[in-house]
Design a protein around this motif. Sequence first.
Motif, PDB file in Angstrom:
ATOM      1  N   SER A  10       0.751  -1.208  -0.074  1.00 43.78           N
ATOM      2  CA  SER A  10       0.094   0.007   0.014  1.00 43.78           C
ATOM      3  C   SER A  10       0.996   1.284  -0.015  1.00 43.78           C
ATOM      4  O   SER A  10       2.131   1.193   0.257  1.00 43.78           O
ATOM      5  CB  SER A  10      -0.876   0.014   1.166  1.00 43.78           C
ATOM      6  OG  SER A  10      -0.048   0.246   2.366  1.00 43.78           O
ATOM      7  N   LEU A  11       0.349   2.202  -0.519  1.00 43.07           N
ATOM      8  CA  LEU A  11       0.972   3.494  -0.484  1.00 43.07           C
ATOM      9  C   LEU A  11      -0.204   4.785  -0.439  1.00 43.07           C
ATOM     10  O   LEU A  11      -1.122   4.740  -0.997  1.00 43.07           O
ATOM     11  CB  LEU A  11       1.417   3.771  -1.788  1.00 43.07           C
ATOM     12  CG  LEU A  11       2.066   5.008  -2.258  1.00 43.07           C
ATOM     13  CD1 LEU A  11       3.461   5.313  -1.566  1.00 43.07           C
ATOM     14  CD2 LEU A  11       2.401   5.329  -3.689  1.00 43.07           C
ATOM     15  N   SER A  12       0.098   5.578   0.582  1.00 43.52           N
ATOM     16  CA  SER A  12      -0.524   6.744   0.889  1.00 43.52           C
ATOM     17  C   SER A  12       0.082   8.031   0.408  1.00 43.52           C
ATOM     18  O   SER A  12       1.025   8.212   0.742  1.00 43.52           O
ATOM     19  CB  SER A  12      -0.987   6.765   2.410  1.00 43.52           C
ATOM     20  OG  SER A  12      -2.149   7.840   2.407  1.00 43.52           O
ATOM     21  N   VAL A  13      -0.699   8.714  -0.498  1.00 43.50           N
ATOM     22  CA  VAL A  13      -0.138   9.927  -1.068  1.00 43.50           C
ATOM     23  C   VAL A  13      -1.122  11.197  -0.992  1.00 43.50           C
ATOM     24  O   VAL A  13      -2.143  11.016  -1.053  1.00 43.50           O
ATOM     25  CB  VAL A  13       0.583   9.978  -2.344  1.00 43.50           C
ATOM     26  CG1 VAL A  13      -0.474   9.610  -3.233  1.00 43.50           C
ATOM     27  CG2 VAL A  13       1.341  11.087  -2.714  1.00 43.50           C
ATOM     28  N   GLN A  14      -0.677  12.330  -0.657  1.00 47.06           N
ATOM     29  CA  GLN A  14      -1.624  13.625  -0.728  1.00 47.06           C
ATOM     30  C   GLN A  14      -1.667  14.001  -2.103  1.00 47.06           C
ATOM     31  O   GLN A  14      -0.888  13.985  -3.177  1.00 47.06           O
ATOM     32  CB  GLN A  14      -0.687  14.774  -0.053  1.00 47.06           C
ATOM     33  CG  GLN A  14      -1.722  15.102   1.048  1.00 47.06           C
ATOM     34  CD  GLN A  14      -1.041  16.140   1.912  1.00 47.06           C
ATOM     35  OE1 GLN A  14       0.380  16.601   1.809  1.00 47.06           O
ATOM     36  NE2 GLN A  14      -1.663  16.896   2.556  1.00 47.06           N
TER      37      GLN A  14
END
Lengths: 111, 112
Positions: A10-14
């Motif tokens: 997973s990857l969370s980015v603004q």
Amino acid sequence: DQQVKQNSPSLSVQEGRISILNCDYTNSMFDYFLWYKKYPAEGPTFLISISSIKDKNEDGRFTVFLNKSAKHLSLHIVPSQPGDSAVYFCAASSSWGKLQFGAGTQVVVTP
Amino acid sequence: DTAVSQTPKYLVTQMGNDKSIKCEQNLGHDTMYWYKQDSKKFLKIMFSYNNKELIINETVPNRFSPKSPDKAHLNLHINSLELGDSAVYFCASSRGRGETQYFGPGTRLLVL
């Protein structure tokens, strides 16, 4: 025997920032690499590809980089948008056309 | 104007039954594929046909039999369904071998 690996589940980015997805492969016979995007309950959608004779391919906000010596490719999405939230699959094939997929990376773009 | 279509989208059936999944592409492609996405979300190729000829046949139980009546269609018949067959099955097509593959929406099979 997984020949294509995506080590980040997973990857969370603004929103507005860059998303970088990574993929490693082990089979040196692979000569064509692709990225697919998948929304829940839908089929994978082709995003961008790169042949082994190139090291970069760009299409709008999406750029794929290939480092053959490291057997590594990456997908850059700039700027990230909320609609980019999906699972991204890296895939590789040889001339036979048998696509080998990675396990996917879930990208979440936050406001 | 769907490029690659599959029917049915959902399939719930009992163990031991026989079922078929149909796939059609209107892209004029020569090559078609069946993939299985298991519970761990890995997509794995099962079969590929090029101009109605079988070219890829992975290690799949012989209860699974693909049939390609013409270039635009590739159906998957499954005999004696087992619990482990529960998965999402995706059809795909490409202009030729080794070229970009385009996927259908998937068929969600649940065997009870």
